[in-house]
Design a protein around this motif. Structure first.
Motif, PDB file in Angstrom:
ATOM      1  N   GLY A   1       0.853  -1.200   0.000  1.00 21.73           N
ATOM      2  CA  GLY A   1       0.000   0.000   0.000  1.00 21.73           C
ATOM      3  C   GLY A   1       0.876   1.232   0.000  1.00 21.73           C
ATOM      4  N   SER A   2       0.575   2.133  -0.921  1.00 21.58           N
ATOM      5  CA  SER A   2       1.449   3.307  -1.081  1.00 21.58           C
ATOM      6  C   SER A   2       0.638   4.585  -0.969  1.00 21.58           C
ATOM      7  N   GLY A   3      -0.345   4.578  -0.048  1.00 24.32           N
ATOM      8  CA  GLY A   3      -1.124   5.784   0.196  1.00 24.32           C
ATOM      9  C   GLY A   3      -0.479   6.612   1.307  1.00 24.32           C
ATOM     10  N   GLY A   4      -1.332   7.353   2.042  1.00 23.38           N
ATOM     11  CA  GLY A   4      -0.826   8.237   3.088  1.00 23.38           C
ATOM     12  C   GLY A   4       0.048   7.503   4.093  1.00 23.38           C
ATOM     13  N   ILE A   5      -0.432   6.399   4.627  1.00 30.60           N
ATOM     14  CA  ILE A   5       0.303   5.708   5.691  1.00 30.60           C
ATOM     15  C   ILE A   5       1.496   4.940   5.131  1.00 30.60           C
ATOM     16  N   GLY A   6       1.328   4.319   3.967  1.00 34.65           N
ATOM     17  CA  GLY A   6       2.484   3.655   3.340  1.00 34.65           C
ATOM     18  C   GLY A   6       3.608   4.651   3.114  1.00 34.65           C
TER      19      GLY A   6
ATOM     20  N   VAL B   1       2.909  -2.101  -4.819  1.00 32.33           N
ATOM     21  CA  VAL B   1       1.880  -1.140  -5.201  1.00 32.33           C
ATOM     22  C   VAL B   1       0.876  -1.713  -6.188  1.00 32.33           C
ATOM     23  N   ARG B   2      -0.319  -1.147  -6.113  1.00 26.99           N
ATOM     24  CA  ARG B   2      -1.388  -1.499  -7.057  1.00 26.99           C
ATOM     25  C   ARG B   2      -1.349  -0.513  -8.226  1.00 26.99           C
ATOM     26  N   THR B   3      -1.187   0.770  -7.914  1.00 22.78           N
ATOM     27  CA  THR B   3      -1.072   1.801  -8.956  1.00 22.78           C
ATOM     28  C   THR B   3       0.389   2.241  -8.982  1.00 22.78           C
ATOM     29  N   SER B   4       1.052   2.007 -10.103  1.00 20.94           N
ATOM     30  CA  SER B   4       2.495   2.247 -10.142  1.00 20.94           C
ATOM     31  C   SER B   4       2.850   3.742 -10.188  1.00 20.94           C
TER      32      SER B   4
ATOM     33  N   THR C   1      -2.967  -1.033   3.619  1.00 18.94           N
ATOM     34  CA  THR C   1      -4.168  -0.780   2.806  1.00 18.94           C
ATOM     35  C   THR C   1      -5.304  -0.359   3.728  1.00 18.94           C
ATOM     36  N   LYS C   2      -6.381   0.138   3.138  1.00 23.67           N
ATOM     37  CA  LYS C   2      -7.605   0.313   3.913  1.00 23.67           C
ATOM     38  C   LYS C   2      -8.071  -1.076   4.376  1.00 23.67           C
ATOM     39  N   VAL C   3      -8.864  -1.115   5.445  1.00 24.25           N
ATOM     40  CA  VAL C   3      -9.282  -2.415   5.993  1.00 24.25           C
ATOM     41  C   VAL C   3     -10.008  -3.236   4.918  1.00 24.25           C
TER      42      VAL C   3
ATOM     43  N   ALA D   1      -7.920  -8.040   2.210  1.00 27.41           N
ATOM     44  CA  ALA D   1      -8.007  -9.370   1.590  1.00 27.41           C
ATOM     45  C   ALA D   1      -7.455  -9.344   0.163  1.00 27.41           C
ATOM     46  N   SER D   2      -7.587  -8.191  -0.523  1.00 32.12           N
ATOM     47  CA  SER D   2      -7.094  -8.112  -1.908  1.00 32.12           C
ATOM     48  C   SER D   2      -5.565  -8.127  -1.950  1.00 32.12           C
ATOM     49  N   ALA D   3      -4.921  -7.932  -0.796  1.00 33.71           N
ATOM     50  CA  ALA D   3      -3.451  -7.968  -0.739  1.00 33.71           C
ATOM     51  C   ALA D   3      -2.943  -9.402  -0.513  1.00 33.71           C
TER      52      ALA D   3
ATOM     53  N   GLY E   1      -2.201 -11.839  -2.454  1.00 30.09           N
ATOM     54  CA  GLY E   1      -1.088 -12.261  -3.312  1.00 30.09           C
ATOM     55  C   GLY E   1       0.253 -11.802  -2.751  1.00 30.09           C
ATOM     56  N   TRP E   2       0.290 -10.544  -2.309  1.00 25.71           N
ATOM     57  CA  TRP E   2       1.526 -10.019  -1.707  1.00 25.71           C
ATOM     58  C   TRP E   2       1.843 -10.761  -0.412  1.00 25.71           C
ATOM     59  N   LEU E   3       0.828 -10.860   0.431  1.00 25.84           N
ATOM     60  CA  LEU E   3       1.055 -11.423   1.771  1.00 25.84           C
ATOM     61  C   LEU E   3       1.502 -12.876   1.684  1.00 25.84           C
TER      62      LEU E   3
ATOM     63  N   GLN F   1      -3.648  -0.117  10.587  1.00 23.23           N
ATOM     64  CA  GLN F   1      -4.975   0.273  10.096  1.00 23.23           C
ATOM     65  C   GLN F   1      -5.802   0.861  11.228  1.00 23.23           C
ATOM     66  N   ASN F   2      -6.816   1.626  10.846  1.00 23.26           N
ATOM     67  CA  ASN F   2      -7.812   2.047  11.817  1.00 23.26           C
ATOM     68  C   ASN F   2      -8.762   0.887  12.089  1.00 23.26           C
ATOM     69  N   GLY F   3      -9.650   1.097  13.064  1.00 22.73           N
ATOM     70  CA  GLY F   3     -10.643   0.071  13.376  1.00 22.73           C
ATOM     71  C   GLY F   3     -10.147  -0.866  14.463  1.00 22.73           C
TER      72      GLY F   3
ATOM     73  N   ALA G   1      -1.731  13.021  10.105  1.00 20.82           N
ATOM     74  CA  ALA G   1      -2.600  13.516   9.020  1.00 20.82           C
ATOM     75  C   ALA G   1      -1.805  13.356   7.742  1.00 20.82           C
ATOM     76  N   ALA G   2      -2.111  12.330   6.969  1.00 25.29           N
ATOM     77  CA  ALA G   2      -1.337  12.031   5.763  1.00 25.29           C
ATOM     78  C   ALA G   2      -2.288  11.821   4.594  1.00 25.29           C
ATOM     79  N   GLU G   3      -2.034  12.532   3.513  1.00 29.55           N
ATOM     80  CA  GLU G   3      -2.944  12.472   2.358  1.00 29.55           C
ATOM     81  C   GLU G   3      -2.151  12.137   1.108  1.00 29.55           C
ATOM     82  N   ARG G   4      -2.555  11.071   0.426  1.00 26.40           N
ATOM     83  CA  ARG G   4      -1.941  10.744  -0.868  1.00 26.40           C
ATOM     84  C   ARG G   4      -2.672  11.589  -1.907  1.00 26.40           C
ATOM     85  N   VAL G   5      -1.999  12.591  -2.455  1.00 24.28           N
ATOM     86  CA  VAL G   5      -2.698  13.508  -3.357  1.00 24.28           C
ATOM     87  C   VAL G   5      -2.657  13.027  -4.807  1.00 24.28           C
TER      88      VAL G   5
ATOM     89  N   THR H   1     -15.061   4.359   0.913  1.00 25.01           N
ATOM     90  CA  THR H   1     -14.612   4.760   2.257  1.00 25.01           C
ATOM     91  C   THR H   1     -14.655   3.556   3.209  1.00 25.01           C
ATOM     92  N   GLU H   2     -14.005   3.764   4.365  1.00 25.02           N
ATOM     93  CA  GLU H   2     -13.799   2.664   5.318  1.00 25.02           C
ATOM     94  C   GLU H   2     -14.935   2.559   6.340  1.00 25.02           C
ATOM     95  N   HIS H   3     -16.114   3.140   6.027  1.00 31.67           N
ATOM     96  CA  HIS H   3     -17.149   3.274   7.064  1.00 31.67           C
ATOM     97  C   HIS H   3     -17.613   1.937   7.647  1.00 31.67           C
TER      98      HIS H   3
HETATM   99  N1  LIG Z   1      -4.299   8.885   6.075  1.00 33.21           N
HETATM  100  C1  LIG Z   1      -4.277   9.139   7.383  1.00 33.21           C
HETATM  101  O1  LIG Z   1      -3.979  10.270   7.789  1.00 33.21           O
HETATM  102  C2  LIG Z   1      -4.573   8.053   8.368  1.00 33.21           C
HETATM  103  C3  LIG Z   1      -4.961   6.785   7.974  1.00 33.21           C
HETATM  104  N2  LIG Z   1      -5.153   5.810   8.924  1.00 33.21           N
HETATM  105  C4  LIG Z   1      -5.536   4.453   8.552  1.00 33.21           C
HETATM  106  O2  LIG Z   1      -4.444   3.825   7.895  1.00 33.21           O
HETATM  107  C5  LIG Z   1      -4.909   2.866   6.938  1.00 33.21           C
HETATM  108  C6  LIG Z   1      -4.324   3.224   5.577  1.00 33.21           C
HETATM  109  O3  LIG Z   1      -4.887   4.488   5.221  1.00 33.21           O
HETATM  110  P1  LIG Z   1      -4.295   5.421   4.076  1.00 33.21           P
HETATM  111  O4  LIG Z   1      -2.856   5.233   3.884  1.00 33.21           O
HETATM  112  O5  LIG Z   1      -4.811   6.771   4.372  1.00 33.21           O
HETATM  113  O6  LIG Z   1      -5.059   4.835   2.805  1.00 33.21           O
HETATM  114  P2  LIG Z   1      -4.822   5.217   1.270  1.00 33.21           P
HETATM  115  O7  LIG Z   1      -6.126   4.979   0.593  1.00 33.21           O
HETATM  116  O8  LIG Z   1      -4.170   6.555   1.177  1.00 33.21           O
HETATM  117  O9  LIG Z   1      -3.775   4.146   0.804  1.00 33.21           O
HETATM  118  C7  LIG Z   1      -4.078   2.795   0.714  1.00 33.21           C
HETATM  119  C8  LIG Z   1      -3.134   2.202  -0.292  1.00 33.21           C
HETATM  120  O10 LIG Z   1      -3.378   0.810  -0.361  1.00 33.21           O
HETATM  121  C9  LIG Z   1      -3.248   0.438  -1.718  1.00 33.21           C
HETATM  122  N3  LIG Z   1      -3.860  -0.848  -1.976  1.00 33.21           N
HETATM  123  C10 LIG Z   1      -5.146  -1.247  -1.826  1.00 33.21           C
HETATM  124  N4  LIG Z   1      -5.275  -2.526  -2.186  1.00 33.21           N
HETATM  125  C11 LIG Z   1      -4.044  -2.946  -2.562  1.00 33.21           C
HETATM  126  C12 LIG Z   1      -3.525  -4.172  -3.043  1.00 33.21           C
HETATM  127  N5  LIG Z   1      -4.304  -5.241  -3.194  1.00 33.21           N
HETATM  128  N6  LIG Z   1      -2.221  -4.228  -3.354  1.00 33.21           N
HETATM  129  C13 LIG Z   1      -1.396  -3.168  -3.200  1.00 33.21           C
HETATM  130  N7  LIG Z   1      -1.826  -1.979  -2.750  1.00 33.21           N
HETATM  131  C14 LIG Z   1      -3.142  -1.880  -2.433  1.00 33.21           C
HETATM  132  C15 LIG Z   1      -3.917   1.561  -2.475  1.00 33.21           C
HETATM  133  O11 LIG Z   1      -3.554   1.457  -3.830  1.00 33.21           O
HETATM  134  P3  LIG Z   1      -3.909   2.541  -4.953  1.00 33.21           P
HETATM  135  O12 LIG Z   1      -2.729   3.466  -4.934  1.00 33.21           O
HETATM  136  O13 LIG Z   1      -4.051   1.758  -6.190  1.00 33.21           O
HETATM  137  O14 LIG Z   1      -5.188   3.213  -4.498  1.00 33.21           O
HETATM  138  C16 LIG Z   1      -3.321   2.750  -1.727  1.00 33.21           C
HETATM  139  O15 LIG Z   1      -2.054   3.091  -2.245  1.00 33.21           O
HETATM  140  C17 LIG Z   1      -6.441   2.944   6.985  1.00 33.21           C
HETATM  141  O16 LIG Z   1      -6.933   1.962   7.850  1.00 33.21           O
HETATM  142  C18 LIG Z   1      -6.692   4.332   7.576  1.00 33.21           C
HETATM  143  O17 LIG Z   1      -7.930   4.444   8.239  1.00 33.21           O
HETATM  144  C19 LIG Z   1      -4.929   6.047  10.246  1.00 33.21           C
HETATM  145  C20 LIG Z   1      -4.547   7.289  10.670  1.00 33.21           C
HETATM  146  C21 LIG Z   1      -4.390   8.396   9.790  1.00 33.21           C
END
Ligand SMILES: NC(=O)C1=CN([C@@H]2O[C@H](COP(=O)(O)OP(=O)(O)OC[C@H]3O[C@@H](n4cnc5c(N)ncnc54)[C@H](OP(=O)(O)O)[C@@H]3O)[C@@H](O)[C@H]2O)C=CC1
Ligand SMILES: CC(C)(CO)C(=O)C(=O)O
Length: 299
Positions: free
Chosen positions: A10-15, A33-36, A72-74, A78-80, A82-84, A98-100, A124-128, A258-260
């Motif tokens: 996962g390469s979003g905010g937390i990754g 990563v899912r999106t390169s 990843t989001k919660v 499960a979609s991860a 293959g990696w795991l 993860q949250n939750g 507070a981390a945002e993948r823009v 969303t993760e609701h």
């Molecule tokens: N952001 C924040 O400030 C905070 C977040 N959290 C928690 O941390 C956790 C992660 O959140 P956050 O980083 O914000 O989420 P993001 O949506 O920013 O990032 C999630 C990443 O997971 C990737 N992903 C999803 N499925 C797969 C997969 N099968 N294989 C590879 N990569 C995958 C997404 O890929 P793709 O790039 O393709 O979308 C994305 O890069 C959540 O539980 C959230 O609630 C907790 C505190 C603060």
């Protein structure tokens, strides 16, 4: 600690935040990563810079690792699989950040041999955009106490990330739920940042949402009181910049699911098991379920 090989799924905010911390602590980071993207850029209040990481898009391209961080989001855990499974050599622990309150459950069905370390992060981390993460302040983490937890704390602690273990992870996770149950759905529904919590009516609603949540958390064995909920909300007003958002708001803006179900939904499910009334949380859940993912103008 000697340099460790760390795979971040996962390469979003937390990754992005964890890759930054691991790199600055001297470790080698591979992003699964899912999106390169070509390069990982971290933007912080003080500086913007590139974090040298390897990026892999296929599990087959992975080597050997000492740690696996699942970010990843919660609902995507499960979609991860293959990696795991490819990383599951029985040696490298899987840290679920993860949250939750479902850190173990989210990957339990995969039958991994690896030890799982549940982890919470406050930041507070945002993948823009792919490969570009904005971190609006320092991060703190809590992980379950034990030998792996101690090693993880040593692994990622830096000037910008302070980590510690807790012997009562259940309470810590439910306390974190309190920080999410009101702000996350309310910012996502109103399309406003944390400034929305300063509206008197929204603050009253938030107090009601958290009062319901404390009763459920206590029934689930968390050692929390209504004073804890008050403190969570007063911290939001007094300590958090009103321009910060929440992970649920960022998803709504980006048109992503969303993760609701794993935050408000988890609370409502637990409430039903204990026969506790949670009308405000149930209403937020109904509204979140009715949203349709579509990209929103940036705010
Ligand atoms: N952001 C924040 O400030 C905070 C977040 N959290 C928690 O941390 C956790 C992660 O959140 P956050 O980083 O914000 O989420 P993001 O949506 O920013 O990032 C999630 C990443 O997971 C990737 N992903 C999803 N499925 C797969 C997969 N099968 N294989 C590879 N990569 C995958 C997404 O890929 P793709 O790039 O393709 O979308 C994305 O890069 C959540 O539980 C959230 O609630 C907790 C505190 C603060
Ligand atoms: C508490 C908060 C808002 C920041 O750590 C969070 O957990 C989120 O954005 O989901």
């Amino acid at each position: 600690m000697a340099a460790q090989r760390i795979a971040v799924i996962g390469s979003g905010g937390i990754g992005g935040v964890l890759a930054e911390a691991a790199h600055s602590a001297g470790h080698q980071v591979t992003m699964c990563v899912r999106t390169s993207f070509d390069r990982l850029t971290l933007e912080t209040p003080g500086r913007t810079g590139e974090i040298p990481v390897s990026v892999v898009t296929e599990p087959g391209a992975l080597g050997e690792y000492d740690w696996v961080l699942l970010t990843t989001k919660v609902q995507d855990a499960a979609s991860a699989a293959g990696w795991l499974r490819k990383l599951d050599d029985g040696r490298a622990p899987v840290v679920v950040v993860q949250n939750g309150v479902e850190h173990r459950e989210s990957i339990a069905g995969l039958g991994l041999q690896a030890q799982v370390l549940p982890a919470l992060i406050y930041v507070a981390a945002e993948r823009v955009r792919p490969g570009h993460v904005v971190r609006r302040g320092p991060a703190t983490m809590q992980v379950e106490a034990g030998e792996i937890g101690e090693r993880f704390v040593e692994l990622v602690s830096t000037d910008d990330l302070s980590a510690r273990t807790t012997s009562d992870f259940r309470t810590a996770a439910w306390r974190k739920m309190l920080t999410n149950l009101a702000p996350n759905p309310i910012t996502a529904l109103t399309l406003r940042r944390l400034d929305v919590l300063r509206e008197p009516d929204i603050l009253d609603l938030s107090k009601g949402v958290l009062a319901e949540a404390v009763d459920v958390a206590r029934a689930e064995g968390a050692r929390l009181t209504h004073a804890d909920a008050e403190k969570v909300l007063s911290d939001y007003i007094e300590k958090f910049p009103p321009t910060n958002g929440t992970s649920m708001l960022y998803d709504r803006l980006a048109g992503l699911p969303t993760e609701h179900e794993h935050i408000t939904g988890a609370l409502v499910r637990a409430a039903d098991e204990h026969d506790l009334p949670v009308p405000l949380n149930r209403t937020l859940l109904t509204l979140m379920r009715a949203l349709r993912p579509m990209r929103m103008p940036s705010i």
